[in-house]
Design a protein around this motif. Structure first.
Motif, PDB file in Angstrom:
ATOM      1  N   UNK A  29      -3.420  21.559 -51.088  1.00  0.00           N
ATOM      2  CA  UNK A  29      -2.611  22.038 -52.213  1.00  0.00           C
ATOM      3  C   UNK A  29      -1.778  20.898 -52.793  1.00  0.00           C
ATOM      4  N   UNK A  30      -1.182  20.089 -51.912  1.00  0.00           N
ATOM      5  CA  UNK A  30      -0.357  18.971 -52.378  1.00  0.00           C
ATOM      6  C   UNK A  30      -1.199  17.916 -53.092  1.00  0.00           C
ATOM      7  N   UNK A  31      -2.421  17.698 -52.604  1.00  0.00           N
ATOM      8  CA  UNK A  31      -3.325  16.768 -53.277  1.00  0.00           C
ATOM      9  C   UNK A  31      -3.663  17.275 -54.674  1.00  0.00           C
ATOM     10  N   UNK A  32      -3.963  18.561 -54.778  1.00  0.00           N
ATOM     11  CA  UNK A  32      -4.275  19.153 -56.085  1.00  0.00           C
ATOM     12  C   UNK A  32      -3.079  19.039 -57.029  1.00  0.00           C
ATOM     13  N   UNK A  33      -1.887  19.242 -56.491  1.00  0.00           N
ATOM     14  CA  UNK A  33      -0.667  19.126 -57.305  1.00  0.00           C
ATOM     15  C   UNK A  33      -0.553  17.728 -57.908  1.00  0.00           C
ATOM     16  N   UNK A  35      -2.887  15.384 -58.349  1.00  0.00           N
ATOM     17  CA  UNK A  35      -3.947  15.037 -59.288  1.00  0.00           C
ATOM     18  C   UNK A  35      -3.774  15.770 -60.613  1.00  0.00           C
ATOM     19  N   UNK A  36      -3.314  17.007 -60.546  1.00  0.00           N
ATOM     20  CA  UNK A  36      -3.053  17.739 -61.795  1.00  0.00           C
ATOM     21  C   UNK A  36      -1.913  17.093 -62.570  1.00  0.00           C
ATOM     22  N   UNK A  37      -0.834  16.747 -61.864  1.00  0.00           N
ATOM     23  CA  UNK A  37       0.325  16.146 -62.519  1.00  0.00           C
ATOM     24  C   UNK A  37      -0.023  14.788 -63.117  1.00  0.00           C
ATOM     25  N   UNK A  38      -0.725  13.951 -62.327  1.00  0.00           N
ATOM     26  CA  UNK A  38      -1.084  12.622 -62.819  1.00  0.00           C
ATOM     27  C   UNK A  38      -2.089  12.720 -63.971  1.00  0.00           C
ATOM     28  N   UNK A  39      -2.992  13.701 -63.906  1.00  0.00           N
ATOM     29  CA  UNK A  39      -3.941  13.893 -64.997  1.00  0.00           C
ATOM     30  C   UNK A  39      -3.251  14.292 -66.283  1.00  0.00           C
ATOM     31  N   UNK A  40      -2.254  15.166 -66.188  1.00  0.00           N
ATOM     32  CA  UNK A  40      -1.492  15.576 -67.373  1.00  0.00           C
ATOM     33  C   UNK A  40      -0.674  14.413 -67.918  1.00  0.00           C
ATOM     34  N   UNK A  58       6.348  15.185 -56.900  1.00  0.00           N
ATOM     35  CA  UNK A  58       5.104  14.427 -56.853  1.00  0.00           C
ATOM     36  C   UNK A  58       5.253  13.202 -55.953  1.00  0.00           C
ATOM     37  N   UNK A  59       6.373  12.506 -56.083  1.00  0.00           N
ATOM     38  CA  UNK A  59       6.623  11.311 -55.268  1.00  0.00           C
ATOM     39  C   UNK A  59       6.827  11.684 -53.802  1.00  0.00           C
ATOM     40  N   UNK A  60       7.584  12.756 -53.547  1.00  0.00           N
ATOM     41  CA  UNK A  60       7.856  13.180 -52.165  1.00  0.00           C
ATOM     42  C   UNK A  60       6.577  13.611 -51.459  1.00  0.00           C
ATOM     43  N   UNK A  61       5.770  14.410 -52.128  1.00  0.00           N
ATOM     44  CA  UNK A  61       4.531  14.884 -51.507  1.00  0.00           C
ATOM     45  C   UNK A  61       3.576  13.734 -51.225  1.00  0.00           C
ATOM     46  N   UNK A  62       3.583  12.737 -52.122  1.00  0.00           N
ATOM     47  CA  UNK A  62       2.666  11.609 -51.987  1.00  0.00           C
ATOM     48  C   UNK A  62       2.941  10.803 -50.719  1.00  0.00           C
TER      49      UNK A  62
END
Length: 231
Positions: A29-33, A35-40, A58-62
């Motif tokens: 789920x965090x990976x999808x988050x 990639x979606x954020x960076x894609x947008x 995004x930074x924290x999850x990464x």
């Protein structure tokens, strides 16, 4: 049989460790988050300034999601080598990890290449080879590349060269330092950068397997309510 995979009673009564499946699911789920954020962001729909909270998340999850993936994968390397042996272990990882990388990576690159006017990525024929030698150029496929080669290298050193867990951990520290130097000097380390960077987490998974998987008492202690209160 297929419906059993989605049956909670089957999962709880089987030999599967549910918390590992939960951890993998959360990481996905965090990976999808990300990639979606960076894609947008790449498409210009959002910016870090307009959505500061989403960018902070995004930074924290990464910071931990990918190391956790490698730790979880390393939990099973010793038991798999004991049951299957090195040759079968490598063949299995090739079928489960590297072959899908080649198939789906080729499909993605081909679609992006022919629809280059409609997608964010700009592909060229060399990118088919980059799936293997420079996977960071192909978005998410770097992970499968690194996971395959890290697992194979670790298994090879463990089975053939008889390196124990602590020797592997020391080697992982050296690898991690070299990877940091590569990042600092901004040298293109191709596929080796991620292999060196994440090797130590795979080692940690193998070391922690005896504690998290080997002893039922430890698992019971970790799932006790007192841990939740302490956190």
């Amino acid at each position: 049989m297929l419906k059993d995979l989605f049956n909670s009673k089957y999962i709880l009564n089987s030999n599967r460790l549910a918390w590992i499946d939960y951890a993998r699911g959360i990481c996905i789920i965090l990976v999808c988050y990300r990639h979606c954020f960076e894609g947008l962001k790449q498409a210009g729909y959002v910016t870090a300034g307009n959505y500061p909270l989403l960018n902070i998340l995004n930074i924290c999850f990464y910071s931990f999601r990918m190391p956790l993936f490698f730790i979880i994968s390393g939990l099973f390397v010793s038991s798999s080598l004991f049951k299957k042996g090195l040759r079968t272990y490598v063949n299995t990882r090739f079928k489960v990890i590297f072959y899908p990388l080649l198939v789906w990576g080729t499909i993605q690159i081909t679609i992006q290449f022919f629809l280059k006017n409609y997608v964010n990525a700009h592909r060229e024929p060399m990118d088919y080879l980059n799936l293997i030698i420079n996977p960071r150029r192909i978005e998410q496929f770097w992970y499968l590349n690194a996971l395959f080669f890290v697992g194979v290298l670790y298994a090879l050193l463990k089975s053939v060269f008889r390196m124990n867990q602590w020797q592997q951990l020391l080697l992982g520290m050296v690898f991690y330092t070299v990877s940091g130097m590569i990042h600092y000097t901004e040298v293109n380390g191709y596929l080796f950068t991620d292999i060196l960077n994440y090797y130590i987490y795979f080692c940690l998974g193998d070391i922690l397997s005896g504690f998290f998987i080997g002893k039922k008492g430890n698992r019971s202690a970790l799932t006790a309510p007192s841990w939740l209160l302490a956190s």
